[in-house]
Design an enzyme around this catalytic site. Structure first.
Site, mmCIF file in Angstrom:
data_model
loop_
_atom_site.group_PDB
_atom_site.id
_atom_site.type_symbol
_atom_site.label_atom_id
_atom_site.label_comp_id
_atom_site.label_asym_id
_atom_site.label_seq_id
_atom_site.Cartn_x
_atom_site.Cartn_y
_atom_site.Cartn_z
ATOM 1 N N LYS A 26 2.357 3.259 19.081
ATOM 2 C CA LYS A 26 2.463 4.683 18.749
ATOM 3 C C LYS A 26 2.616 5.521 20.012
ATOM 4 O O LYS A 26 3.377 6.501 20.027
ATOM 5 C CB LYS A 26 1.237 5.115 17.943
ATOM 6 C CG LYS A 26 1.209 4.451 16.565
ATOM 7 C CD LYS A 26 -0.151 4.561 15.911
ATOM 8 C CE LYS A 26 -0.169 3.895 14.552
ATOM 9 N NZ LYS A 26 -1.511 3.784 14.001
ATOM 10 N N ASN A 70 0.827 -1.221 0.000
ATOM 11 C CA ASN A 70 0.000 0.000 0.000
ATOM 12 C C ASN A 70 0.854 1.260 0.000
ATOM 13 O O ASN A 70 0.614 2.193 -0.759
ATOM 14 C CB ASN A 70 -0.883 0.024 1.267
ATOM 15 C CG ASN A 70 -1.862 -1.124 1.280
ATOM 16 O OD1 ASN A 70 -2.513 -1.391 0.291
ATOM 17 N ND2 ASN A 70 -1.933 -1.824 2.401
ATOM 18 N N GLU A 117 8.635 9.444 10.713
ATOM 19 C CA GLU A 117 7.414 10.256 10.852
ATOM 20 C C GLU A 117 6.152 9.439 10.564
ATOM 21 O O GLU A 117 5.135 9.596 11.242
ATOM 22 C CB GLU A 117 7.489 11.451 9.879
ATOM 23 C CG GLU A 117 6.301 12.372 9.902
ATOM 24 C CD GLU A 117 6.160 13.127 11.216
ATOM 25 O OE1 GLU A 117 6.993 13.989 11.498
ATOM 26 O OE2 GLU A 117 5.193 12.854 11.960
ATOM 27 N N GLY A 158 -13.243 -2.678 4.381
ATOM 28 C CA GLY A 158 -11.779 -2.619 4.268
ATOM 29 C C GLY A 158 -11.113 -1.742 5.314
ATOM 30 O O GLY A 158 -9.914 -1.476 5.236
ATOM 31 N N ARG A 168 7.716 -11.202 -3.933
ATOM 32 C CA ARG A 168 7.346 -11.790 -5.230
ATOM 33 C C ARG A 168 7.862 -10.906 -6.366
ATOM 34 O O ARG A 168 7.341 -9.823 -6.620
ATOM 35 C CB ARG A 168 5.810 -11.896 -5.307
ATOM 36 C CG ARG A 168 5.286 -12.703 -6.471
ATOM 37 C CD ARG A 168 3.766 -12.812 -6.405
ATOM 38 N NE ARG A 168 3.110 -11.521 -6.528
ATOM 39 C CZ ARG A 168 2.850 -10.922 -7.688
ATOM 40 N NH1 ARG A 168 3.172 -11.500 -8.833
ATOM 41 N NH2 ARG A 168 2.242 -9.746 -7.717
HETATM 42 P P1 NAP Z 1 1.771 -4.196 2.688
HETATM 43 O O1 NAP Z 1 0.762 -3.614 1.771
HETATM 44 O O2 NAP Z 1 1.478 -5.481 3.364
HETATM 45 O O3 NAP Z 1 3.134 -4.351 1.860
HETATM 46 C C1 NAP Z 1 4.262 -4.962 2.389
HETATM 47 C C2 NAP Z 1 5.315 -5.069 1.287
HETATM 48 O O4 NAP Z 1 6.509 -5.577 1.862
HETATM 49 C C3 NAP Z 1 4.928 -5.998 0.141
HETATM 50 O O5 NAP Z 1 5.285 -5.439 -1.081
HETATM 51 C C4 NAP Z 1 5.762 -7.260 0.416
HETATM 52 O O6 NAP Z 1 6.203 -7.925 -0.749
HETATM 53 C C5 NAP Z 1 6.975 -6.693 1.118
HETATM 54 N N1 NAP Z 1 7.532 -7.676 2.045
HETATM 55 C C6 NAP Z 1 6.986 -8.149 3.179
HETATM 56 N N2 NAP Z 1 7.809 -9.060 3.728
HETATM 57 C C7 NAP Z 1 8.888 -9.146 2.933
HETATM 58 C C8 NAP Z 1 10.078 -9.918 2.952
HETATM 59 N N3 NAP Z 1 10.298 -10.823 3.922
HETATM 60 N N4 NAP Z 1 10.977 -9.747 1.972
HETATM 61 C C9 NAP Z 1 10.734 -8.868 0.976
HETATM 62 N N5 NAP Z 1 9.627 -8.105 0.892
HETATM 63 C C10 NAP Z 1 8.716 -8.253 1.854
HETATM 64 O O7 NAP Z 1 2.170 -3.148 3.850
HETATM 65 P P2 NAP Z 1 1.830 -1.582 3.902
HETATM 66 O O8 NAP Z 1 0.421 -1.394 4.282
HETATM 67 O O9 NAP Z 1 2.337 -0.926 2.671
HETATM 68 O O10 NAP Z 1 2.699 -1.155 5.178
HETATM 69 C C11 NAP Z 1 4.104 -1.040 5.097
HETATM 70 C C12 NAP Z 1 4.632 -0.488 6.425
HETATM 71 O O11 NAP Z 1 4.064 0.804 6.645
HETATM 72 C C13 NAP Z 1 4.296 -1.314 7.662
HETATM 73 O O12 NAP Z 1 5.346 -1.238 8.587
HETATM 74 C C14 NAP Z 1 3.077 -0.593 8.224
HETATM 75 O O13 NAP Z 1 2.930 -0.784 9.617
HETATM 76 C C15 NAP Z 1 3.427 0.832 7.913
HETATM 77 N N6 NAP Z 1 2.277 1.724 7.831
HETATM 78 C C16 NAP Z 1 1.275 1.432 6.984
HETATM 79 C C17 NAP Z 1 0.179 2.270 6.911
HETATM 80 C C18 NAP Z 1 -0.960 1.979 5.975
HETATM 81 O O14 NAP Z 1 -1.940 2.729 5.987
HETATM 82 N N7 NAP Z 1 -0.898 0.942 5.163
HETATM 83 C C19 NAP Z 1 0.121 3.419 7.723
HETATM 84 C C20 NAP Z 1 1.197 3.720 8.564
HETATM 85 C C21 NAP Z 1 2.267 2.853 8.605
HETATM 86 P P3 NAP Z 1 5.170 -8.680 -1.748
HETATM 87 O O15 NAP Z 1 4.376 -7.540 -2.373
HETATM 88 O O16 NAP Z 1 6.028 -9.359 -2.749
HETATM 89 O O17 NAP Z 1 4.344 -9.559 -0.898
#
Ligand code: NAP
Length: 439
Positions: free
Chosen positions: A205, A15, A129, A187, A48
């Protein structure tokens, strides 16, 4: 203006990572002008590797260690979550002298010390941040804008999922279960919502905010935590009657004892908030953080606390700062932990309470209940009593709602234990704190 490009590795293309990569590519010219050098994407770490991911396949790799070790990578942006493999990748990057930007709250609430030390040793930046309240700038205001002031309190709604659920309960009178089901269908809640609804995400947090606000290392384990799963439709009805809303709050406070000793309290729980408090009207998936500082007074930060693009905005802010520091030769603020304040236990924290109980409908009940509050030195501010009827419409006891003045958690817990043993008390339905009013 430096022409040497700043090499960037992005770990994660989910995301947030997808939006960060998009902004790096689409805003390349503006970013170069702001930084003084172009940003160049050297690689994207994923699990992937495939050609259907919307980015050139040659940028993708599943060899994270190799990517963060490349000589042409200056800044690593970690957007994989959870704690591992992110911790290992960040440590490897810092040890090789790369600056790091991360949105990983779970990791920052657990391993700040280890990561900050590695950043310090390598004399590079570690920015996070986006780990608290998504797009809302709150880490930088605390570490920089308020660096000359003394923060007294930080209180916020820092989890969008629970705020969405509680807002729906408040608006529609829905039960917790039904509001959670709706949030999942739309969602707003994950398939396993535990981290959100049990308050773990907000506690991480709170640990980050308390560490920064009070110059003391606070980890998620130091944060007292209660989730929202026991908040009922009936609690919302009572809260409304009392002129309140119910919110999951993360509260970080500097407490001063009579002897002038300072301690830190960090806690997360659902609480009644009077409708005239600024946090009471923060609804849906929005987040807000209220900071109180000695000279500045009260400041409020409000906005989108999650989502790919809003979170990417905060990540990009950090990335630009880290890149500017590389170009201009400087560093952002280091971890500040000089105060080393002790953590206050929840038992010592004074707040107001709301206690909702079913009692027998007979004379003397109210005075028996009041006597237990008085015996434990918990002063009552307000009492509401209403008769209850069974499904056939027959009277079947009464419900009493008591709102107290400020009392310690320890005194209130003892009161509730004693109330539960009273013959006239049938059930303690709920005990919630009330925040945002001083009496
Ligand atoms: P996400 O959609 O689940 O994406 C995670 C990504 O990391 C995917 O592309 C995945 O690869 C990759 N990944 C995970 N494990 C891996 C590994 N072992 N080796 C290589 N790549 C790996 O997560 P997200 O929502 O973007 O969140 C990312 C971070 O931001 C997290 O720490 C989350 O807590 C933080 N965050 C998110 C939000 C939010 O609104 N989403 C808000 C604040 C903070 P694949 O695509 O190949 O599976």
């Amino acid at each position: 203006m430096s022409e040497k490009p700043i090499g960037v590795a992005v770990l994660g293309l989910g995301n947030v990572g997808t939006e960060v990569v998009r902004i790096i590519e689409e805003s390349a010219a503006d970013l170069e002008a702001r930084i003084g050098a172009p940003l160049q994407l050297r690689g994207i770490g994923v699990r992937r590797v495939a050609n259907d991911r919307g980015v050139p396949e040659e940028l993708l790799t599943d060899d994270i260690e190799k990517l963060v070790s490349r000589d042409d990578v200056d800044i690593v942006v970690e957007l994989m979550g959870p704690v591992e493999p992110a911790r290992k990748a960040i440590m490897a990057a810092l040890e090789r002298g790369k600056s790091v930007v991360t949105a990983n709250k779970a990791l920052m609430a657990q391993s700040t010390g280890e990561l900050a030390q590695a950043a310090e040793k390598a004399r590079v930046d570690l920015y996070f941040e986006a780990a608290v309240a998504g797009a809302i700038p709150v880490i930088r205001p605390l570490t920089q804008s308020l660096a000359g002031d003394s923060v007294v309190r930080v209180a916020g709604i820092v989890n969008g999922t629970t705020n969405y659920i509680l807002s729906a309960m408040n608006d529609t009178g829905a039960s917790y279960e039904s509001a959670l089901a709706d949030a999942s269908a739309l969602g707003y809640a994950e398939a396993d919502p535990t981290a959100d609804v049990e308050g773990y995400d907000a506690a991480a947090k709170a640990a980050i905010l308390a560490s920064i606000a009070f110059h003391t290392r606070v980890t998620a384990d130091d944060v007292y935590r209660e989730g929202i799963t026991k908040v009922s439709a009936e609690d919302f009805a009572s809260a409304k009657a009392l002129g309140c809303n119910i919110k999951l709050l993360a509260i970080c406070e500097r407490l001063v004892s009579g002897k002038g000793k300072h301690r830190v309290s960090a806690r997360v729980y659902p609480a009644l908030v009077p409708l005239d408090h600024p946090l009471a009207s923060v609804n849906g998936a929005f987040n807000a953080v209220v900071v109180e500082a000695e000279a500045a007074g009260r400041l409020m930060f409000y906005g989108q606390g999650a989502g790919g693009a809003p979170t990417a905005s905060a990540v990009m802010g950090d990335l630009v700062m880290a890149a500017r520091n590389r170009v201009q030769g400087g560093r952002g603020p280091r971890e500040s932990k000089y105060a080393k304040l002790p953590i206050a236990s929840i038992g010592a924290i004074p707040t107001r309470y709301y206690v909702n109980m079913n009692v027998k409908d007979q004379p003397g009940v109210l005075s028996a209940v009041a006597a237990e509050f008085s015996r434990h030195e918990v002063s009552i501010a307000e009492v509401r009593q209403e008769g209850m009827t069974d499904p056939e419409g027959e009277p079947c006891g009464a419900r009493i709602v008591v709102v107290t003045h400020r009392a310690t958690d320890a005194a209130l817990s003892d009161t509730v234990k004693a109330l539960a043993e009273l013959d006239v008390v049938q059930d303690i339905n709920s005990v919630l704190r009330m925040e945002g009013s001083d009496s």
